[in-house]
Enzyme design. Structure first.
Site, short mmCIF file in Angstrom:
data_model
loop_
_atom_site.label_atom_id
_atom_site.label_comp_id
_atom_site.label_asym_id
_atom_site.label_seq_id
_atom_site.Cartn_x
_atom_site.Cartn_y
_atom_site.Cartn_z
N ARG A 1 2.83 5.27 11.01
CA ARG A 1 3.77 5.43 12.12
C ARG A 1 4.58 6.71 12.11
O ARG A 1 5.27 7.01 13.08
CB ARG A 1 4.71 4.22 12.16
CG ARG A 1 4.02 2.97 12.69
CD ARG A 1 4.87 1.75 12.50
NE ARG A 1 5.01 1.45 11.08
CZ ARG A 1 5.61 0.36 10.61
NH1 ARG A 1 6.14 -0.50 11.43
NH2 ARG A 1 5.68 0.14 9.30
N ARG B 1 -1.47 3.12 18.82
CA ARG B 1 -1.24 1.72 18.47
C ARG B 1 -0.45 0.98 19.55
O ARG B 1 -0.41 -0.25 19.55
CB ARG B 1 -0.46 1.65 17.15
CG ARG B 1 -1.27 1.97 15.91
CD ARG B 1 -1.86 0.70 15.26
NE ARG B 1 -0.83 -0.28 14.99
CZ ARG B 1 -0.65 -1.38 15.70
NH1 ARG B 1 -1.42 -1.67 16.70
NH2 ARG B 1 0.32 -2.21 15.37
N ASP C 1 -6.18 -3.18 6.52
CA ASP C 1 -5.04 -3.78 5.83
C ASP C 1 -5.53 -4.69 4.71
O ASP C 1 -6.64 -5.20 4.77
CB ASP C 1 -4.17 -4.58 6.80
CG ASP C 1 -2.77 -4.76 6.23
OD1 ASP C 1 -1.95 -3.83 6.37
OD2 ASP C 1 -2.50 -5.81 5.60
N TYR D 1 1.35 -12.95 -1.17
CA TYR D 1 1.53 -13.02 0.29
C TYR D 1 1.16 -14.40 0.83
O TYR D 1 1.81 -14.94 1.71
CB TYR D 1 0.65 -11.97 0.99
CG TYR D 1 1.36 -10.65 1.19
CD1 TYR D 1 2.44 -10.54 2.06
CD2 TYR D 1 0.94 -9.50 0.54
CE1 TYR D 1 3.09 -9.33 2.26
CE2 TYR D 1 1.58 -8.28 0.72
CZ TYR D 1 2.66 -8.21 1.59
OH TYR D 1 3.31 -7.02 1.78
O1 CP3 Z 1 -3.23 5.25 5.71
C1 CP3 Z 1 -3.43 4.26 4.97
O2 CP3 Z 1 -2.84 4.07 3.90
C2 CP3 Z 1 -4.56 3.32 5.35
C3 CP3 Z 1 -4.26 2.05 5.87
C4 CP3 Z 1 -3.45 0.98 5.16
C5 CP3 Z 1 -2.58 0.13 5.89
N1 CP3 Z 1 -2.15 -0.88 5.06
C6 CP3 Z 1 -2.25 0.28 7.31
C7 CP3 Z 1 -1.00 -0.30 7.80
C8 CP3 Z 1 -3.45 0.53 3.84
C9 CP3 Z 1 -4.16 1.14 2.65
C10 CP3 Z 1 -2.65 -0.65 3.79
C11 CP3 Z 1 -2.48 -1.46 2.58
C12 CP3 Z 1 -1.43 -2.48 2.55
N2 CP3 Z 1 -1.04 -3.36 3.53
C13 CP3 Z 1 -0.67 -2.78 1.39
C14 CP3 Z 1 -0.86 -2.13 0.05
C15 CP3 Z 1 -0.15 -0.82 -0.04
C16 CP3 Z 1 1.33 -0.94 -0.17
O3 CP3 Z 1 2.03 -0.58 0.77
O4 CP3 Z 1 1.77 -1.41 -1.24
C17 CP3 Z 1 0.22 -3.81 1.72
C18 CP3 Z 1 1.25 -4.44 0.80
C19 CP3 Z 1 -0.03 -4.18 3.07
C20 CP3 Z 1 0.61 -5.25 3.87
C21 CP3 Z 1 1.34 -4.66 5.01
N3 CP3 Z 1 0.71 -4.23 6.16
C22 CP3 Z 1 2.70 -4.31 5.10
C23 CP3 Z 1 3.75 -4.61 4.05
C24 CP3 Z 1 2.89 -3.66 6.33
C25 CP3 Z 1 4.16 -3.03 6.88
C26 CP3 Z 1 4.89 -3.89 7.82
C27 CP3 Z 1 6.00 -3.13 8.52
O5 CP3 Z 1 6.29 -3.53 9.63
O6 CP3 Z 1 6.51 -2.15 7.97
C28 CP3 Z 1 1.64 -3.62 6.98
C29 CP3 Z 1 1.36 -3.02 8.29
C30 CP3 Z 1 0.61 -1.75 8.27
N4 CP3 Z 1 -0.54 -1.58 7.59
C31 CP3 Z 1 0.95 -0.57 8.97
C32 CP3 Z 1 -0.07 0.35 8.69
C33 CP3 Z 1 -0.20 1.74 9.21
C34 CP3 Z 1 2.15 -0.35 9.87
C35 CP3 Z 1 2.20 -1.25 11.06
C36 CP3 Z 1 1.57 -0.76 12.35
O7 CP3 Z 1 0.77 0.17 12.39
O8 CP3 Z 1 1.86 -1.37 13.36
#
Ligand code: CP3
Length: 368
Positions: free
Chosen positions: A42, A51, A87, A165
């Site tokens: 983001r 998105r 994800d 989770y």
């Molecule tokens: O660029 C990259 O790193 C590739 C894509 C990626 C995403 N999630 C996209 C994403 C990767 C590698 C992940 C892994 C992921 N997802 C982890 C492990 C890495 C870490 O952060 O420790 C975890 C714990 C998750 C679970 C998850 N998904 C969380 C905690 C969140 C954030 C929620 C928030 O609102 O802040 C997500 C959502 C997410 N996954 C986003 C992205 C770009 C942001 C939300 C969106 O795009 O709308």
């Protein structure tokens, strides 16, 4: 994957920049390769635009959208690797759980696991191709569209992080619901961790068959465990994953570097460096020189600038990067942040980070 379990190569464009893969194997490189966790995210206006108005997991299920989001950061910055947009929570979904991304709250499970009996709600035998084939298709498409510019990294969540989770139902400060299982229901915990491990192994092999050139395993919730619990409930599964994936790939004559990122697991560093992974990812709380000493040159290291250092002015970012690269040395090192980029970060400063890694490491290599 073919019927006999062998992995078939596809007709992908030739790889033009293999710096990241060479560093993962501990070979010499002209500069230190760099990428950022959450580089597709983001903080990029084009990401927010793509998105907009679309459900997060619906986006994950569209190979075209995942491909576009994966490529966006590469158009701006000379990153040395890309990570597929997806994800970690697609695995609990594949096991039959409902997971939603709630704006302002993050991932949410409306019906988390509460007691061991709830394990019966999970699909006992997951058809990985059927449930997660959309990730494989995203990887294949992206591997073509990336045109060999840089290698494509596939990834998964590690068993303990996914388990936490599934029980917490979302983010948590204490993870006390999930940790309650470890102390109160150790057998059921192991059953769940084993179930996740089996799916993860097949999922990672499917990603390689689809075109992933490296694999990262995210144990993002390692730090909430102490050393004893880590050794019992995280490490054996991390090891099992790497050993089983490597064995299978070897049979097919393939060699794909694997990275383990166990966030905040200082106490596990020595063990992690002897766990079949070529690369150990580090968060920012570990000093580069001491990480090198403790891992004794057995693995390459990845990390570990505090993401918040990107709030500094650009000149300061360059100084921080210089110290970090000097601390790790330029061989067997992949520069990254100690965790993902945050949405309010300035893309310009991300560019300054990437440039500083390339510039300082080239200079250091010239001097040596
Ligand atoms: O660029 C990259 O790193 C590739 C894509 C990626 C995403 N999630 C996209 C994403 C990767 C590698 C992940 C892994 C992921 N997802 C982890 C492990 C890495 C870490 O952060 O420790 C975890 C714990 C998750 C679970 C998850 N998904 C969380 C905690 C969140 C954030 C929620 C928030 O609102 O802040 C997500 C959502 C997410 N996954 C986003 C992205 C770009 C942001 C939300 C969106 O795009 O709308």
């Amino acid at each position: 994957m073919s019927k006999d379990g062998l992995i078939l190569p596809k007709d992908f464009p030739q790889l033009l920049n293999d710096t990241f893969l060479r560093a993962a194997r501990g070979e010499e490189t002209e500069h230190v390769p760099v990428w950022c966790m959450r580089q597709a995210g983001r903080y990029l206006p084009e990401f927010r635009e793509s998105r907009a108005g679309r459900d997060f997991f619906e986006t994950c299920r569209s190979p075209e959208a995942c491909c576009e989001l994966t490529l966006q950061p590469l158009r701006r910055f000379p990153f040395d690797a890309a990570i597929i947009f997806s994800d970690i929570l697609v695995i609990p979904q594949a096991l039959g759980m409902d997971v939603q991304m709630v704006q302002g709250k993050g991932p949410t499970f409306p019906e988390p696991l509460k007691e061991p009996e709830d394990l019966q709600r999970l699909q006992a035998k997951v058809d990985v191709e059927k449930e997660l084939g959309y990730v494989f298709r995203a990887i294949t498409l992206t591997r073509h569209k990336i045109e060999g510019k840089v290698p494509l990294i596939g990834f998964t969540g590690a068993p303990w992080t996914l388990m936490s989770y599934m029980i917490e139902g979302g983010g948590s400060n204490t993870h006390s619901k999930a940790k309650r299982w470890l102390y109160r229901h150790p057998e059921a915990s192991h059953m769940l961790l084993k179930m996740l491990t089996d799916v993860i192994v097949e999922y990672l092999l499917g990603q390689v068959a689809a075109g992933a050139q490296a694999l990262q395993v995210f144990e993002s919730h390692a730090g909430i465990l102490g050393p004893v619990e880590f050794k019992e409930f995280s490490l054996p599964y991390l090891r099992d994953i790497a050993r089983r994936v490597k064995d299978k790939l070897k049979e097919a004559g393939q060699d794909v570097p694997m990275i383990v990122f166990a966030k905040d697991a200082h106490y596990g560093l020595e063990d992690l460096s002897q766990s079949y992974y070529e690369v150990v990812g580090l968060d920012w709380t570990i000093d580069p020189r001491s990480a090198r000493e403790r891992t004794g040159g057995k693995v390459s290291l990845q990390g570990n600038m505090d993401p918040c250092a990107l709030y500094s002015p650009k000149e300061r970012i360059s100084d921080i990067v210089k110290k970090m690269v000097e601390g790790f040395g330029t061989r067997g090192y992949i520069a990254n942040l100690g965790h993902g980029l945050y949405p309010d970060m300035d893309p310009e400063n991300v560019g300054a980070f990437v440039e500083a890694v390339h510039q300082h490491s080239k200079q250091m290599n010239k001097r040596s």
